[in-house]
Design a protein around this motif. Sequence first.
Motif, PDB file in Angstrom:
ATOM      1  N   PRO A  83       0.760  -1.223  -0.033  1.00 40.40           N
ATOM      2  CA  PRO A  83      -0.034   0.201  -0.071  1.00 40.40           C
ATOM      3  C   PRO A  83       0.967   1.452  -0.087  1.00 40.40           C
ATOM      4  N   LEU A  84       0.376   2.304  -0.512  1.00 40.20           N
ATOM      5  CA  LEU A  84       0.900   3.563  -0.606  1.00 40.20           C
ATOM      6  C   LEU A  84       0.252   4.414   0.327  1.00 40.20           C
ATOM      7  N   SER A  85       1.175   5.738   0.630  1.00 40.53           N
ATOM      8  CA  SER A  85       0.632   6.534   1.612  1.00 40.53           C
ATOM      9  C   SER A  85       0.568   7.944   1.012  1.00 40.53           C
ATOM     10  N   ASP A 121      -0.250  10.722   2.816  1.00 39.26           N
ATOM     11  CA  ASP A 121       0.522  11.441   3.534  1.00 39.26           C
ATOM     12  C   ASP A 121       1.905  11.578   3.346  1.00 39.26           C
ATOM     13  N   GLU A 122       2.579  10.373   3.227  1.00 34.99           N
ATOM     14  CA  GLU A 122       3.869  10.242   3.008  1.00 34.99           C
ATOM     15  C   GLU A 122       4.596  11.214   1.818  1.00 34.99           C
ATOM     16  N   ARG A 146       2.673   1.815  -7.174  1.00 37.52           N
ATOM     17  CA  ARG A 146       2.382   0.398  -6.542  1.00 37.52           C
ATOM     18  C   ARG A 146       2.743  -0.516  -7.646  1.00 37.52           C
TER      19      ARG A 146
END
Length: 146
Positions: A19-21, A23-24, A89
Motif C-alpha cells: 500500500p501507498l501513503s 500523507d508520506e 505500486r
Amino acid sequence: MSVPGAEPIVALAEVRDGPLSIDEVVNAVRHNSAGAIAVFVGQVRDHDSGRGVASLSYSCHPAATDAALAVAVEVSGSRPGCRVAVTHRVGDLAVGEVAIVVAASAAHRDDAFELCRALVDAVKSRVPIWKHQVFTDGSDEWVGVS
C-alpha cells in the motif's frame, strides 16, 4: 514563478509492492517556501472502456524505481525551488486501492499543478510499469506493454 536560485528537489521516487501513503508523499514535498502543494492520486476503478474490471495487477522492470527517479529529476529541473515526489505500486490491487501518488510543491499553485501533471504523464509514458487487467466478461488486457 519559483524561488530564485533554488535547486529543484526530488523528495521521493519509488516503485513498491504494498500500500501507498498519500500523507508520506505530501509530507515529502512540504517546505516553508512552498505556498502550494498539488497532489494526484490514481486509484483502481471498477471499469475501463465500458467493461467491468474484475482484477488488476501491476508489474515492473527491476529498474523501474531508477526510471521514476530519472523522470522526476528531469521534470523537477524545469522549476527551480520546487519539490516533487512519486510512488507507484506494483502487485495485485483491488478496486479502490491507490496505484500512484504524485505531489509537487512550489511557491505558487500554477507551478505545482503543472509539475504534478507533467510528472504523472512522464511516469505513465516512460517508467517500465505494466498493467494487467482481467475483465468481468473473462477477457483480459495488458496496458503499457509494447
